[in-house]
Design a protein around this motif. Sequence first.
Motif, PDB file in Angstrom:
ATOM      1  N   GLU A 231       0.833  -1.205   0.000  1.00  0.00           N
ATOM      2  CA  GLU A 231       0.000   0.000   0.000  1.00  0.00           C
ATOM      3  C   GLU A 231       0.865   1.251   0.000  1.00  0.00           C
ATOM      4  OE1 GLU A 231      -3.600   1.999   2.656  1.00  0.00           O
ATOM      5  OE2 GLU A 231      -2.714   0.070   3.213  1.00  0.00           O
ATOM      6  N   ALA A 232       1.910   1.253   0.844  1.00  0.00           N
ATOM      7  CA  ALA A 232       2.810   2.405   0.872  1.00  0.00           C
ATOM      8  C   ALA A 232       3.521   2.590  -0.467  1.00  0.00           C
ATOM      9  CB  ALA A 232       3.835   2.229   2.001  1.00  0.00           C
ATOM     10  N   ARG A 233       3.932   1.486  -1.049  1.00  0.00           N
ATOM     11  CA  ARG A 233       4.574   1.581  -2.353  1.00  0.00           C
ATOM     12  C   ARG A 233       3.614   2.100  -3.417  1.00  0.00           C
ATOM     13  NH1 ARG A 233       7.902  -4.191  -2.398  1.00  0.00           N
ATOM     14  NH2 ARG A 233       9.541  -3.565  -0.903  1.00  0.00           N
ATOM     15  N   GLY A 234       2.342   1.671  -3.312  1.00  0.00           N
ATOM     16  CA  GLY A 234       1.352   2.176  -4.258  1.00  0.00           C
ATOM     17  C   GLY A 234       1.128   3.673  -4.105  1.00  0.00           C
ATOM     18  N   GLN A 235       1.024   4.127  -2.844  1.00  0.00           N
ATOM     19  CA  GLN A 235       0.866   5.556  -2.619  1.00  0.00           C
ATOM     20  C   GLN A 235       2.072   6.341  -3.115  1.00  0.00           C
ATOM     21  OE1 GLN A 235       0.033   6.032   1.539  1.00  0.00           O
ATOM     22  NE2 GLN A 235      -2.022   5.121   1.406  1.00  0.00           N
ATOM     23  N   ALA A 236       3.261   5.802  -2.831  1.00  0.00           N
ATOM     24  CA  ALA A 236       4.465   6.475  -3.312  1.00  0.00           C
ATOM     25  C   ALA A 236       4.490   6.531  -4.836  1.00  0.00           C
ATOM     26  CB  ALA A 236       5.704   5.765  -2.779  1.00  0.00           C
ATOM     27  N   GLN A 237       4.106   5.448  -5.472  1.00  0.00           N
ATOM     28  CA  GLN A 237       4.066   5.437  -6.921  1.00  0.00           C
ATOM     29  C   GLN A 237       3.033   6.419  -7.460  1.00  0.00           C
ATOM     30  OE1 GLN A 237       6.215   3.829  -8.735  1.00  0.00           O
ATOM     31  NE2 GLN A 237       5.344   4.436 -10.702  1.00  0.00           N
ATOM     32  N   ARG A 238       1.885   6.503  -6.759  1.00  0.00           N
ATOM     33  CA  ARG A 238       0.860   7.454  -7.197  1.00  0.00           C
ATOM     34  C   ARG A 238       1.361   8.897  -7.077  1.00  0.00           C
ATOM     35  NH1 ARG A 238      -2.807  10.234  -4.421  1.00  0.00           N
ATOM     36  NH2 ARG A 238      -2.348   9.066  -2.506  1.00  0.00           N
ATOM     37  N   GLN A 239       2.037   9.194  -5.956  1.00  0.00           N
ATOM     38  CA  GLN A 239       2.571  10.546  -5.802  1.00  0.00           C
ATOM     39  C   GLN A 239       3.632  10.857  -6.859  1.00  0.00           C
ATOM     40  OE1 GLN A 239       3.943  10.955  -1.783  1.00  0.00           O
ATOM     41  NE2 GLN A 239       1.883  10.843  -0.892  1.00  0.00           N
ATOM     42  N   VAL A 240       4.458   9.855  -7.147  1.00  0.00           N
ATOM     43  CA  VAL A 240       5.463  10.064  -8.189  1.00  0.00           C
ATOM     44  C   VAL A 240       4.803  10.331  -9.534  1.00  0.00           C
ATOM     45  CG1 VAL A 240       7.289   8.922  -9.494  1.00  0.00           C
ATOM     46  CG2 VAL A 240       7.259   8.747  -7.014  1.00  0.00           C
TER      47      VAL A 240
END
Length: 386
Positions: free
Chosen positions: A259-268
């Motif tokens: 989930e954190a990786r997904g959020q980070a990817q979304r922000q990127v």
Amino acid sequence: MAWNEPGGGNNKGPNDPWGGGNQGPPDLDEALKKLQEKLGGMFGGGSSSRGGGSGGFPWAAMVIVAVVGLLLWGLLGFYQVDQQERAVVLRFGKYHDTRQPGLRWNPPGIDEVIKINTTKVRASTLSETMLTQDENIVEVKLSLQYVIDDPTRFVLKVRDPERSLQHAAQSALRHVVGGTSMDLVLTEGRAKIGIDVKQRLQEYLNLYETGILVSTVNVDDSKPPSQVEAAFNDVIKAREDEERVKNEAQAYANAVVPEARGQAQRQVEEASAYKEQVIANAEGEADRFNKLLTEYQKAPEVTRERLYLDAVQGVYTNTSKVMVDVEGGNNMMYLPLDKLAEQSQSRSAGGATIDSATLRELTNQVTEQLRRDAAAAGSSSRRGGR
């Protein structure tokens, strides 16, 4: 009168089996003498005296006995070797031959025949208490299966091969367990221990020339001694709790990290999209400015007025009320653009939404009103001067 009693005289009684009148039962000594005389005549021996005197040596009887004994001795030498057996032959105690299956003969009393079953799977078990590599005490129960691969070595090379097998198995087991930690001995390492013990045990047996081939080695049970079993169970329970907590933490990490990786990817991706948007807007504004500059150089007045109107349109689009400062007086003029827009667009849904045509019309009205107010202020000032 009994049947074997003499009948008296020469009369033959009806119950006399010998057929003679005064003849009694046969004399065994006389019968043997007659037999010796006949045999002596056949083999050239001397005859014995009928009167019971001394005669010649009974060679015939001895020859017969010898022949019969020789036949019996020869018959005793035959034996059968089954299909699953091999026969090890010793002649005067020394190895002579190894016989294959079938009907065989060896001289009795000279050769000794030892039959060995080479296909039968034999089993043996042992239980040992020993130290592990990490200096813990464990009790291991081992079972092994083996066959006799070389009957000659099995019979001749070692005095007690199966006892040697037990000793070699104990040595191999202690060597392998002594190089393994307690956790592996008690848990998943038992299969590997069985394989290592089998390999080392077979090396020992080949070195001793026992003729034994080990087929299977299994670790049936491995546990701590009964004196420390309770403490060991507590350790096992603590280890299970540790493993459970690790699994729970891993499950939580597996849920949070993606989930954190997904959020980070979304922000990127959002940042990348914003970057591209800003760059595109900047490039578009720069291109528009260059084109506007070209048009301004061609017609400055028209372009300036158009820019002014566009600026006013942008300001009026975001507001519904305008306050106008009238020259020549202290009053402020209030323009209710929302009311005017509602009057001009009575059928439009929603709030005060002003399009370009409406805004242009309102601008013209405001400009006309400002002109009238300015003219009125000028005329009043001229009257006051007069």
